[in-house]
Design an enzyme around this catalytic site. Sequence first.
Site, PDB file in Angstrom:
ATOM      1  N   LYS A  68       8.047  -1.188  22.599  1.00 66.00           N
ATOM      2  CA  LYS A  68       6.811  -0.606  23.142  1.00 66.00           C
ATOM      3  C   LYS A  68       5.986  -1.637  23.913  1.00 66.00           C
ATOM      4  O   LYS A  68       5.278  -1.304  24.841  1.00 66.00           O
ATOM      5  CB  LYS A  68       5.967  -0.008  22.008  1.00 66.00           C
ATOM      6  CG  LYS A  68       6.570   1.263  21.431  1.00 66.00           C
ATOM      7  CD  LYS A  68       5.667   1.881  20.384  1.00 66.00           C
ATOM      8  CE  LYS A  68       6.360   3.070  19.747  1.00 66.00           C
ATOM      9  NZ  LYS A  68       5.542   3.753  18.764  1.00 66.00           N
ATOM     10  N   ASP A 106       0.953   8.020  21.059  1.00 62.29           N
ATOM     11  CA  ASP A 106       0.825   7.840  19.602  1.00 62.29           C
ATOM     12  C   ASP A 106      -0.655   7.892  19.196  1.00 62.29           C
ATOM     13  O   ASP A 106      -0.998   8.426  18.134  1.00 62.29           O
ATOM     14  CB  ASP A 106       1.366   6.466  19.159  1.00 62.29           C
ATOM     15  CG  ASP A 106       2.880   6.413  19.167  1.00 62.29           C
ATOM     16  OD1 ASP A 106       3.523   7.462  18.999  1.00 62.29           O
ATOM     17  OD2 ASP A 106       3.424   5.298  19.352  1.00 62.29           O
TER      18      ASP A 106
HETATM   19  P1  NAP Z   1       6.731  -2.061  12.178  1.00 65.41           P
HETATM   20  O1  NAP Z   1       6.317  -2.468  13.559  1.00 65.41           O
HETATM   21  O2  NAP Z   1       7.962  -2.622  11.578  1.00 65.41           O
HETATM   22  O3  NAP Z   1       5.464  -2.346  11.230  1.00 65.41           O
HETATM   23  C1  NAP Z   1       5.475  -2.211   9.845  1.00 65.41           C
HETATM   24  C2  NAP Z   1       4.580  -3.303   9.286  1.00 65.41           C
HETATM   25  O4  NAP Z   1       4.434  -3.123   7.880  1.00 65.41           O
HETATM   26  C3  NAP Z   1       5.167  -4.701   9.512  1.00 65.41           C
HETATM   27  O5  NAP Z   1       4.175  -5.541  10.037  1.00 65.41           O
HETATM   28  C4  NAP Z   1       5.568  -5.096   8.107  1.00 65.41           C
HETATM   29  O6  NAP Z   1       5.517  -6.484   7.896  1.00 65.41           O
HETATM   30  C5  NAP Z   1       4.529  -4.407   7.280  1.00 65.41           C
HETATM   31  N1  NAP Z   1       4.898  -4.284   5.875  1.00 65.41           N
HETATM   32  C6  NAP Z   1       6.118  -4.020   5.337  1.00 65.41           C
HETATM   33  N2  NAP Z   1       6.033  -3.998   3.988  1.00 65.41           N
HETATM   34  C7  NAP Z   1       4.744  -4.249   3.671  1.00 65.41           C
HETATM   35  C8  NAP Z   1       4.034  -4.340   2.449  1.00 65.41           C
HETATM   36  N3  NAP Z   1       4.643  -4.209   1.287  1.00 65.41           N
HETATM   37  N4  NAP Z   1       2.705  -4.619   2.500  1.00 65.41           N
HETATM   38  C9  NAP Z   1       2.088  -4.774   3.683  1.00 65.41           C
HETATM   39  N5  NAP Z   1       2.703  -4.688   4.879  1.00 65.41           N
HETATM   40  C10 NAP Z   1       4.017  -4.423   4.881  1.00 65.41           C
HETATM   41  O7  NAP Z   1       6.897  -0.481  12.125  1.00 65.41           O
HETATM   42  P2  NAP Z   1       6.025   0.628  12.865  1.00 65.41           P
HETATM   43  O8  NAP Z   1       6.676   1.043  14.101  1.00 65.41           O
HETATM   44  O9  NAP Z   1       4.622   0.171  12.909  1.00 65.41           O
HETATM   45  O10 NAP Z   1       6.209   1.842  11.842  1.00 65.41           O
HETATM   46  C11 NAP Z   1       5.638   1.823  10.533  1.00 65.41           C
HETATM   47  C12 NAP Z   1       5.953   3.133   9.828  1.00 65.41           C
HETATM   48  O11 NAP Z   1       5.344   4.214  10.539  1.00 65.41           O
HETATM   49  C13 NAP Z   1       7.442   3.466   9.775  1.00 65.41           C
HETATM   50  O12 NAP Z   1       7.717   4.097   8.545  1.00 65.41           O
HETATM   51  C14 NAP Z   1       7.642   4.463  10.902  1.00 65.41           C
HETATM   52  O13 NAP Z   1       8.708   5.332  10.685  1.00 65.41           O
HETATM   53  C15 NAP Z   1       6.313   5.194  10.868  1.00 65.41           C
HETATM   54  N6  NAP Z   1       5.955   5.753  12.175  1.00 65.41           N
HETATM   55  C16 NAP Z   1       5.657   7.093  12.227  1.00 65.41           C
HETATM   56  C17 NAP Z   1       5.282   7.646  13.423  1.00 65.41           C
HETATM   57  C18 NAP Z   1       4.959   9.111  13.484  1.00 65.41           C
HETATM   58  O14 NAP Z   1       4.923   9.689  14.576  1.00 65.41           O
HETATM   59  N7  NAP Z   1       4.723   9.739  12.343  1.00 65.41           N
HETATM   60  C19 NAP Z   1       5.189   6.849  14.581  1.00 65.41           C
HETATM   61  C20 NAP Z   1       5.478   5.492  14.481  1.00 65.41           C
HETATM   62  C21 NAP Z   1       5.856   4.951  13.268  1.00 65.41           C
HETATM   63  P3  NAP Z   1       6.871  -7.351   8.107  1.00 65.41           P
HETATM   64  O15 NAP Z   1       7.229  -7.204   9.553  1.00 65.41           O
HETATM   65  O16 NAP Z   1       6.436  -8.693   7.693  1.00 65.41           O
HETATM   66  O17 NAP Z   1       7.888  -6.699   7.215  1.00 65.41           O
END
Ligand code: NAP
Length: 280
Positions: A68, A106
């Site tokens: 992105k 988003d």
């Molecule tokens: P991402 O860029 O990988 O971000 C996730 C973040 O959470 C990372 O910074 C990660 O840190 C952190 N994290 C992981 N475990 C943690 C914990 N125990 N405590 C605190 N922080 C933690 O992923 P994303 O794209 O933002 O997506 C996040 C979630 O949202 C996913 O489940 C995705 O499927 C969902 N999502 C949904 C939609 C929708 O339309 N509903 C859209 C986008 C995303 P590290 O990198 O250090 O592990």
Amino acid sequence: MSQPQAYGLLGWPVSHSLSPAMHNAAFKALKLNCHYALLPVPPAEADHFLDTLDSRGLCGLNVTIPYKEKALGRVILDAESVYLKTVGAVNTLVKREHVWKGFNTDIPGFLMHLKEQFNPQHKKCAIIGAGGASRAVAYALAQAQAKELAIFDLDTAKADAIVAMLRQLFPAFAARRADAVADLDIRGKDLLVNATPVGMKAQDPLLVEPEWLNPWLFVYDLIYNPAETALLALARQRGCRCANGLGMLLYQGMLSFEIWTNKKAPKETMLQALEQAGEH
Ligand code: NAP
């Protein structure tokens, strides 16, 4: 029939995505000769892919992790979307008059779904996770005039970066990084958003203590598969209102569809396609 107009989802990995089912159902319902495909591109090939979009016969794209931010550097932003340079992410690209334009659906997608059930204006909010989705959610909450926002991520630099982004775009907004989940003060909040992937797997830990969830708290989990994460099940038991991320997925998809086609997205068709595809 002529070749369908090509759309797709660029990311890595993308095999789990429900977007093709949602968009192809919408194209079919509106009798548009268009097709949406998965475009899995490994990191080593992503720059080349984005540099050669013109030769790929694509009319529009969705972009997901981890591209992105990279896609932002390849698009022209409309005047009203210049703030996306600071947000750092586009998820929708469209080719208009020989140039690729970038949008982020988003942000309004999250807000449209949340506001159906909870108005964040003047509310105290907390987000766990500070990745790409969290940036969109944090921007959306500040834009909707939430009262305050605390953000925790294991990677403190990512949470700091979101706070810095918000300070730049909304100087008067009270945003802070929390040093632990406990430091989010969930007990004192009105809205909790899970923006981590924690909860997708059955064996994932719960990131909150049950007694932090007061009945007036609204819990929004961005995860939509499973439909009820352990966090949402706990929130329901504690009497909280809650939502999963399927509505955000739907609304961001509808907004992308409207950018590509200039037609009203068929909401019911797209929701039904998402629900059916999610069952398989
Ligand atoms: P991402 O860029 O990988 O971000 C996730 C973040 O959470 C990372 O910074 C990660 O840190 C952190 N994290 C992981 N475990 C943690 C914990 N125990 N405590 C605190 N922080 C933690 O992923 P994303 O794209 O933002 O997506 C996040 C979630 O949202 C996913 O489940 C995705 O499927 C969902 N999502 C949904 C939609 C929708 O339309 N509903 C859209 C986008 C995303 P590290 O990198 O250090 O592990």
